[in-house]
Structure formats: structure tokens, C-alpha cells
Write a protein that holds these residues in place. Structure first.
Motif, PDB file in Angstrom:
ATOM      1  N   ASP A 273       1.037  -1.440   0.190  1.00 52.86           N
ATOM      2  CA  ASP A 273      -0.048   0.012   0.421  1.00 52.86           C
ATOM      3  C   ASP A 273       0.901   1.167   0.228  1.00 52.86           C
ATOM      4  N   ALA A 274       2.322   0.748   0.988  1.00 54.23           N
ATOM      5  CA  ALA A 274       2.994   2.303   0.816  1.00 54.23           C
ATOM      6  C   ALA A 274       4.090   2.604  -0.271  1.00 54.23           C
ATOM      7  N   GLY A 275       3.490   1.996  -1.346  1.00 54.18           N
ATOM      8  CA  GLY A 275       4.721   2.234  -2.460  1.00 54.18           C
ATOM      9  C   GLY A 275       5.680   0.887  -2.497  1.00 54.18           C
ATOM     10  N   LEU A 276       6.490   0.126  -1.305  1.00 58.66           N
ATOM     11  CA  LEU A 276       7.597  -0.606  -1.121  1.00 58.66           C
ATOM     12  C   LEU A 276       7.516  -1.605  -1.751  1.00 58.66           C
ATOM     13  N   THR A 277       8.492  -2.093  -2.739  1.00 57.98           N
ATOM     14  CA  THR A 277       8.860  -3.306  -2.888  1.00 57.98           C
ATOM     15  C   THR A 277       9.373  -4.621  -2.081  1.00 57.98           C
ATOM     16  N   LEU A 278       8.555  -6.368  -2.441  1.00 61.36           N
ATOM     17  CA  LEU A 278       9.556  -6.998  -1.602  1.00 61.36           C
ATOM     18  C   LEU A 278       9.822  -8.251  -2.023  1.00 61.36           C
ATOM     19  N   PRO A 279      11.499  -7.991  -2.701  1.00 62.87           N
ATOM     20  CA  PRO A 279      12.520  -8.736  -3.632  1.00 62.87           C
ATOM     21  C   PRO A 279      12.275  -9.956  -2.703  1.00 62.87           C
ATOM     22  N   SER A 280      12.381 -11.097  -3.455  1.00 57.87           N
ATOM     23  CA  SER A 280      12.481 -12.167  -3.083  1.00 57.87           C
ATOM     24  C   SER A 280      14.582 -12.725  -2.550  1.00 57.87           C
ATOM     25  N   PRO A 281      14.842 -13.573  -1.376  1.00 57.00           N
ATOM     26  CA  PRO A 281      16.226 -13.434  -1.768  1.00 57.00           C
ATOM     27  C   PRO A 281      15.800 -14.321  -3.073  1.00 57.00           C
ATOM     28  N   THR A 282      17.233 -14.814  -3.358  1.00 54.16           N
ATOM     29  CA  THR A 282      18.011 -15.437  -4.011  1.00 54.16           C
ATOM     30  C   THR A 282      17.683 -16.997  -3.963  1.00 54.16           C
ATOM     31  N   ALA A 283      17.883 -17.695  -4.662  1.00 52.71           N
ATOM     32  CA  ALA A 283      17.247 -18.902  -4.705  1.00 52.71           C
ATOM     33  C   ALA A 283      18.886 -19.971  -3.782  1.00 52.71           C
ATOM     34  N   ALA A 284      19.820 -19.202  -3.865  1.00 55.32           N
ATOM     35  CA  ALA A 284      20.607 -19.880  -2.708  1.00 55.32           C
ATOM     36  C   ALA A 284      19.979 -19.696  -1.703  1.00 55.32           C
ATOM     37  N   VAL A 285      19.575 -18.069  -1.302  1.00 48.24           N
ATOM     38  CA  VAL A 285      19.642 -17.631  -0.214  1.00 48.24           C
ATOM     39  C   VAL A 285      18.458 -18.847   0.714  1.00 48.24           C
ATOM     40  N   GLN A 286      17.868 -18.662  -0.301  1.00 53.95           N
ATOM     41  CA  GLN A 286      16.415 -19.444   0.230  1.00 53.95           C
ATOM     42  C   GLN A 286      16.854 -20.683   0.214  1.00 53.95           C
ATOM     43  N   GLN A 287      17.672 -21.687  -0.313  1.00 54.05           N
ATOM     44  CA  GLN A 287      17.996 -22.916   0.187  1.00 54.05           C
ATOM     45  C   GLN A 287      19.003 -22.704   1.500  1.00 54.05           C
ATOM     46  N   ARG A 288      19.900 -21.701   1.748  1.00 50.94           N
ATOM     47  CA  ARG A 288      20.242 -22.219   3.131  1.00 50.94           C
ATOM     48  C   ARG A 288      19.587 -21.352   4.055  1.00 50.94           C
ATOM     49  N   LEU A 289      18.807 -20.658   4.091  1.00 52.28           N
ATOM     50  CA  LEU A 289      17.588 -20.804   4.974  1.00 52.28           C
ATOM     51  C   LEU A 289      16.680 -21.515   5.472  1.00 52.28           C
ATOM     52  N   LEU A 290      16.142 -22.470   4.395  1.00 51.71           N
ATOM     53  CA  LEU A 290      15.568 -23.118   4.725  1.00 51.71           C
ATOM     54  C   LEU A 290      15.763 -24.039   5.536  1.00 51.71           C
ATOM     55  N   GLU A 291      17.700 -24.493   4.914  1.00 54.99           N
ATOM     56  CA  GLU A 291      18.415 -25.835   6.061  1.00 54.99           C
ATOM     57  C   GLU A 291      18.821 -25.686   7.005  1.00 54.99           C
ATOM     58  N   ARG A 292      18.716 -24.131   7.740  1.00 58.09           N
ATOM     59  CA  ARG A 292      18.498 -23.383   9.679  1.00 58.09           C
ATOM     60  C   ARG A 292      17.345 -22.933   9.808  1.00 58.09           C
ATOM     61  N   MET A 293      16.076 -23.070   9.254  1.00 58.82           N
ATOM     62  CA  MET A 293      15.054 -23.196   9.676  1.00 58.82           C
ATOM     63  C   MET A 293      14.223 -23.870   8.341  1.00 58.82           C
ATOM     64  N   PRO A 294      13.704 -25.122   8.803  1.00 60.17           N
ATOM     65  CA  PRO A 294      12.926 -25.938   7.616  1.00 60.17           C
ATOM     66  C   PRO A 294      11.570 -25.383   7.931  1.00 60.17           C
ATOM     67  N   PHE A 295      11.189 -25.080   8.967  1.00 59.66           N
ATOM     68  CA  PHE A 295       9.203 -24.852   9.174  1.00 59.66           C
ATOM     69  C   PHE A 295       9.460 -23.071   8.807  1.00 59.66           C
ATOM     70  N   GLY A 296      10.092 -22.520   8.370  1.00 61.22           N
ATOM     71  CA  GLY A 296       9.892 -21.403   8.014  1.00 61.22           C
ATOM     72  C   GLY A 296       9.206 -20.800   7.037  1.00 61.22           C
ATOM     73  N   SER A 297       9.691 -19.294   6.320  1.00 64.00           N
ATOM     74  CA  SER A 297       9.123 -19.595   4.532  1.00 64.00           C
ATOM     75  C   SER A 297      10.094 -18.640   4.696  1.00 64.00           C
ATOM     76  N   PRO A 298      11.714 -19.203   3.214  1.00 59.84           N
ATOM     77  CA  PRO A 298      12.687 -18.322   2.885  1.00 59.84           C
ATOM     78  C   PRO A 298      12.257 -17.350   1.903  1.00 59.84           C
TER      79      PRO A 298
END
Length: 698
Positions: free
Chosen positions: A329-354
Motif C-alpha cells: 500500500d505504501a509503494g514499497l517492493t518486497l523482492p525475494s532472496p536469491t534461490a541460493a539464499v532461500q536454500q540456506r535459510l531452509l536448511e537452518r529453519m525447515p519450518f520457516g518461509s524463505p
């Protein structure tokens, strides 16, 4: 006159005389002396009271004519009827500035206006700058100058800091002072301008822009009498790299009327103020909470976000979604992390959302270091301009404090160019520690996101500045018909459709024959603005017979519907190629001069009000910004697979119009170019109709 140096005696006085000085608690003549002594002001204090020998332990004099040396500042705390006479007793050149607490001047009507004029005349004759009348005065916190009688200053001391606060309303100013103190904000100055008989908000903004102790300016405005001065003040703050946060009341008609009755100030056209603030990089706050959130953010962050890409880390997926909605609503963008970063995040927090928002779940609370490592991973690729973190009630846990402190300290050290906003329920002491590290702290995650979005805007406009107009090619005529208006705009650099003005049907046929394809015929008259409403326009006319018939029909319709209108002939012009119809125009604002408008053309422009404004003159970057802030920008950009329009040429036309308006600001009343057809990218624009009204017309 250099505003900064002309006001230095006022805001940093080495000697202060108080006329109407009193020892009686509660009297306005008692408060400034009490405050100056309480806060250990180290200059000279001179009570002025003819009935006593001393006031609050200080020797008093009977009047300003008894001064033994020059005085930087005089505080007038006497009734309005006696103010001018009290000031008049001083010798010319003996006093630098005066603060007038008393009410009963222009705000009450003609009698008070006369008293104010008398006071100003005395001050001008003696070279005295006036703050007020009808004001609460000012405070210079670092220099311990308390030239005020507001009870707000008699409570807990406010800390010295980087925010300079100026307000036209004394009541709001006192409230804002208390709010700043309660929120732990530090002030450099607090200034109440009242009736602004001399010094106004613009003067104070300009002074604070040059003040080395001020980093941020917070201003409350009810109106403006000198638009050029306000523009220069905002430009000075922008050029000094000092953000200005403005609350401007009078956004609605009812609000504007209330403002005028309150301070006799002109509220003006709110769209013009919006344009002014956008153009000069000031941020407009629409509520008291936003006013303080923005001042807080600019004062806390060493550098605001340099773009609109936001990363969100949250221990709650639901709140993360809420923050994402606010960001959109405020005009900000929310780019997703790169695929490699998402993979590393899931390895450390398997129940989270990368993805973004990045849900680190409650695991971030139970596993020290996870929050920091996740943030480091996310920021490693440099695709985020700011980060917002939601920690819920975990902030209230003293056991988790070392984790959060380490997180904030490390983030600030390693990523100083990525502002950090943390939303959690921290105890006040812990919140202040995080703020000292350069982090914003909010209880409300929505407020965190909205504040992040708002503070981006000044850096987007930081280099914007007005274009310098060239010498006008010729003076304006007293009145213009359409053809003359088009010729004037063509000389100004705006592309117009070719045309011929004829006086009979035979001439119309000959003119149409010089063009290939269908033509348009229009009545030419300085008295008729809406030609189609009276049958004065014929479109897509083809062939000699149709052209002749169209000419006769136009002349007949105009003679019947507007027999009083002057007829300068009938215009014959080729039908324009297809494009996006827009409207550009100018109107003269009584405070700020010529204002340029842009919007999509057509019959609904006044209904939909999808328009933007800028103060003339301006450059290409500002023109592109005003185009982009309309909803019609999507159509110009190529909505639903259509070819993009020539936005660059449209911007050039707006710049040319702004320069034309600025060149003729004293004689131009309005301009309307409708439609201005914007062709496909690279093909330019064509003005098909224009109306110019001068200030002397009619």
C-alpha cells in the motif's frame, strides 16, 4: 538579507531584557526569568518593571530607555495596547530582536490589526526583528535560552538533540514539546511564530537549515503569506541535507476555514502545498503520530533508505503478511532472496518461509544467532534498501536481550547503509539503548513499515531543483484566440498541430486540400472556451462537400448559440494521429504564483481528479515525477499490451510550459492545453487546442 545571521541575535542572545517582568508565579512575565535561571542561562537577564527595584533577585530597570548597553533580545510580556510604546522607548540600534508573547493583535480583527501595524512600524524604525505577537516564544535547548512562558517547559527537562521544531500554533507547539519529551526526542530549538508579523515559519526553517546543531526540521503550518520565501527555505534545508517534516492543516475546505479564523493565515489550495512539499523534498505528515514517527526516524537514522526495496524478517507469518500488505500500500517492493539464499535459510529453519516476508518462526527466539545469521544471509546480495524485523513480545524478555542487542549492534556495524526498524515490546530503557545504536523501535509493525516508506521520498527528490528560465521571447497579448495561443506555445517549445484560419467555405475547402486525410474544423473566438458544447467543432471531415457543409454548420451554430461572441474565423487542421490524450495547464496561485498541472485529458478530468501539480519552473526530473504519480501513468507506460507513449516528450512539454509560466508570472492568469496528444514512444506530442488567459483579460 542572510536569514541565518539576521536571526542569530534572536535565537542565541547573550543578553535578554524582559518587559513586564514579574515575581508572581503564573504571570507570563515571571515564567521566562524563572526558566532562564532554572536552566542556568549564562547571559545577562534584565527585568524591566517600573514599579519594583528587583525581580526574582535581579535588579530591575523602569523601561528600555534605561538600558546601559545594547541588548540582543527583548521579551515583551505587556498588554497589546502598551507593546509598541514599551518598545519605542529603546534607542534605535540598541535592540536586536523582540519576542512578543501578548495576544490581542491581528487575530482579533481591525482593532488588533492596527495595534500590530503600529508595533511593526516601531520595530522596523529601530531595526528590531519580531517573533510573534501572540506566540509562546522559543527555546534554544543547547544554549539554555528559554524565552517562553509555556508551562510545558516547567516540567521535566527535555534533552538537547538534533530536531528543530517550529510551529505557528502555540497550543500545538506546547503539545508537541511534551510529546517529543515523552518519546525521548532531543531538540535543538523549539519555536512558536504566532501571528508572524515579521518572522514566519519560512524564516525559521531557513535559520535551522544553517544551524549546525539541527539535523531535522519539524514544522507545523496553518498557512503561508510569502510563497517564494517558503520555497527558498525548503530548498535551503534540502541543499543542506536536512529533512523537513511538515504537518500542514487546512487539507479540507472546513479545515482551511478553521485555520484562517484561528491565525488570520491563508491556508491556500492544499494541492499546491502537496506539490510544494514533493518538489522540495519535504515529507508531509497526515497525523500527529506520523509527524513524530517521521521526525524520530530522520533523527535516529544516520541515513534514510536509498530505495524502496524492503526486506521483512518476522517470527510470525501472520504479522509478516500484514506488514507485506502495508508495504504494498505504501509503494514499497518486497523482492525475494536469491534461490541460493532461500536454500540456506531452509536448511537452518525447515519450518520457516524463505521468501519475503521471511518467517524465521519462533526458532529465532529459542536458537541464539539464527536471527542474525538469517539477516546476514538476506542482506549479502545487496538487494534490500531497508529491513523491518518483527519480534512480538519477545522484546520484553530480559533473558533474550543479549541476543537482540548483539543483532542490532552487528547489523549497524556491518550494514550501516541499510536502515533497521525493529517492532517489538521492549521496555523503555532497552528501547533507548537500541535507538542509541541507530535502530528505530516501534510497538506497531504497521507504523514501522509506513515510516520506512515515507522517509524514502526526500532522497528520491534530493537533487530536484527548479530550471532557470530563459529570457521570454515576447510579451503576452491582452487576449488570445486559440490560434494565437497555439502560436505562443509553439514559440515556448511545445509542439502544436498545423492549422489555417479561414473566413469562408471556399477558404476552408482550399485549406483542407493542403492536408492529406480527414480534417477538423473549429470556430476561432477568444470568447468561446468550450467550442464543442455549442456545435463549434466538426471532426473527421473528408472531401470538399463535407468541408463546405461543416464550415456553414459551425458558423450557423455559433451565430445562434453565441451571437455575442467575436468570430475570428474557422480553423482547419489535419486530424491528429492516435495517441493518449492528456491535459497540461497552468493556474496562478495567489501565494505561490504559477502552478503547472498534468493529467489524462477527456471529459472526466474534473470528476476523477487524477492530476498532479508542481510549482513553476522545474526541470525534467520533476516533470517525470509528476507524470509517474498519477494513475494515468499506467496507460502512458503501455497498459494491456499497448505501445508505450512518448513520456520523455511529455516531460519536455511540461518543462517548457513551466518555463513559459515562470517567464510571464506577473501577467499570466491561466493556460490550458487540452488535449495534448502523446504519441508512441519516440514520436513526440502534439497540442490540439489551447486557451491562454492573461491577468488583464476581460
Amino acid at each position: 538579507m542572510n536569514t541565518h545571521f539576521s536571526l542569530s541575535q534572536l535565537f542565541s542572545p547573550r543578553s535578554i531584557a524582559v518587559v513586564g517582568a514579574s515575581a508572581t508565579p503564573g504571570k507570563i512575565g515571571a515564567m521566562p526569568i524563572s526558566l532562564l535561571r532554572r536552566y542556568e542561562y549564562d547571559g545577562r537577564i534584565i527585568p524591566v518593571n517600573p514599579r519594583v527595584a528587583d525581580v526574582q533577585g535581579l535588579p530591575a530597570i523602569a523601561g528600555l530607555d534605561a538600558l546601559d548597553e545594547a541588548v540582543d533580545l527583548v521579551i515583551l510580556a505587556v498588554p497589546a495596547a502598551h507593546a509598541a510604546a514599551a518598545l519605542e522607548r529603546a534607542c534605535p540600534g540598541q535592540i536586536g530582536a523582540a519576542v512578543v508573547f501578548t495576544s490581542g493583535f491581528s487575530e482579533i480583527g481591525p482593532e488588533g490589526q492596527a495595534l500590530q501595524a503600529q508595533l511593526c512600524a516601531v520595530a522596523k524604525a529601530r531595526g528590531i526583528r519580531l517573533l510573534g505577537p501572540n506566540c509562546l516564544g522559543f527555546m534554544n535547548i543547547r544554549s539554555r535560552v528559554y524565552a517562553t512562558f509555556t508551562p510545558a517547559a516547567s516540567g521535566e527537562a527535555i534533552k538537547a538533540g538534533g530536531i528543530g521544531m517550529v510551529t505557528q500554533s502555540g497550543a500545538f507547539g506546547a503539545y508537541a514539546f511534551c510529546m517529543a519529551r515523552d518519546r525521548g526526542l532531543g531538540l535543538s530549538h523549539w519555536i512558536s511564530t504566532g501571528n508572524e508579523a515579521d518572522i514566519d515559519v519560512a524564516d525559521c526553517i531557513a535559520y535551522l537549515a544553517h544551524d549546525e546543531d539541527t539535523r531535522v526540521v519539524m514544522a507545523y503550518m496553518e498557512g503561508c503569506r510569502d510563497g517564494d520565501k517558503l520555497r527558498l527555505a525548503l530548498a535551503a534545508a534540502r541543499d543542506a541535507g536536512k529533512p523537513v517534516v511538515v504537518t500542514k492543516i487546512g487539507r479540507t475546505q472546513a479545515g482551511a476555514q478553521a485555520a484562517a479564523s484561528h491565525t488570520a493565515a491563508l491556508a491556500g489550495d492544499d494541492a499546491v502545498y502537496d506539490a510544494l512539499f514533493r518538489q522540495y523534498g519535504a515529507v508531509r505528515a497526515r497525523s500527529i503520530e506520523e509527524f513524530f514517527n517521521l521526525g524520530y526516524a530522520f533523527d535516529t537514522w544516520k541515513q534514510p533508505p536509498q530505495g524502496r526495496r524492503l526486506g521483512i524478517l518476522t517470527i510470525s507469518g501472520g504479522v509478516g503478511a500484514l506488514m507485506a500488505d502495508e508495504a504494498s500500500d505504501a509503494g514499497l517492493t518486497l523482492p525475494s532472496p536469491t534461490a541460493a539464499v532461500q536454500q540456506r535459510l531452509l536448511e537452518r529453519m525447515p519450518f520457516g518461509s524463505p521468501r519475503n516476508p521471511i518467517d524465521v518462526t519462533g526458532q529465532a527466539v529459542s536458537e541464539p544467532g539464527l536471527l542474525l545469521s538469517a539477516a546476514e544471509d538476506v542482506l549479502a546480495d545487496g538487494i534490500y534498501d531497508a529491513m523491518a524485523v518483527f519480534l512480538a513480545a519477545a522484546g520484553s524478555s530480559e533473558a533474550l536481550w543479549p541476543t537482540f542487542e548483539t543483532f542490532a549492534r552487528t547489523m549497524q556495524a556491518r550494514h550501516p547503509k541499510v536502515p533497521l526498524a525493529i517492532s517489538a515490546l521492549f521496555p523503555p530503557a532497552r528501547r533507548r539503548e537500541l535507538e542509541a545504536l541507530g535502530c528505530l523501535v516501534f510497538a506497531d509493525p504497521s507504523a514501522a513499515v509506513k515510516t520506512l516508506a515515507a522517509v524514502v521520498r526526500p532522497s528520491e527528490n534530493a537533487s530536484a531543483g527548479p530550471a532557470i528560465p530563459a529570457t521570454p521571447s515576447q510579451p503576452l497579448r491582452a487576449s488570445y484566440n486559440e490560434v494565437q495561443a497555439m502560436e505562443a506555445l509553439a514559440l515556448a517549445g511545445i509542439a502544436v498541430s498545423p492549422c489555417v484560419v479561414v473566413q469562408d467555405a471556399e477558404g476552408a475547402v482550399a485549406a483542407a486540400g493542403s492536408y492529406s486525410g480527414p480534417v477538423v474544423l473549429k470556430i476561432v473566438s477568444p470568447d468561446i472556451l468550450h467550442k464543442s458544447d455549442i456545435g463549434g467543432v466538426r471532426l473527421n471531415v473528408i472531401g470538399d462537400a463535407e468541408v463546405s457543409a461543416a464550415y456553414d454548420a459551425i458558423v450557423d451554430a455559433v451565430s445562434r448559440q453565441r451571437p455575442d461572441a467575436a468570430q475570428d474565423g474557422v480553423l482547419v487542421s489535419p486530424m491528429a494521429p492516435r495517441g493518449v490524450e492528456c491535459i497540461i495547464g497552468v493556474h496562478r496561485d495567489p501565494i505561490f504564483g504559477p502552478i503547472v498541472m498534468f493529467g489524462l485529458g477527456g471529459i472526466f478530468v474534473e470528476v476523477l481528479k487524477d492530476v498532479s501539480f508542481r510549482l513553476a519552473p522545474f526541470g525534467r526530473a520533476e516533470a517525470l515525477a509528476m507524470i509517474a504519480e498519477t494513475k494515468g501513468y499506467a496507460i502512458l507506460s503501455g497498459a494491456r499490451g499497448s505501445a508505450p507513449a512518448d513520456i520523455d516528450a511529455l516531460a519536455d512539454a511540461l518543462v517548457a510550459l513551466s518555463i513559459f509560466a515562470s517567464q510571464h508570472r506577473g501577467e499570466l492568469e491561466s493556460v490550458e492545453v487540452n488535449p495534448l496528444v502523446v504519441l508512441a514512444r519516440g514520436k513526440g506530442v502534439i497540442a490540439l487546442d489551447a486557451v491562454i488567459t492573461t491577468a488583464t483579460a476581460g
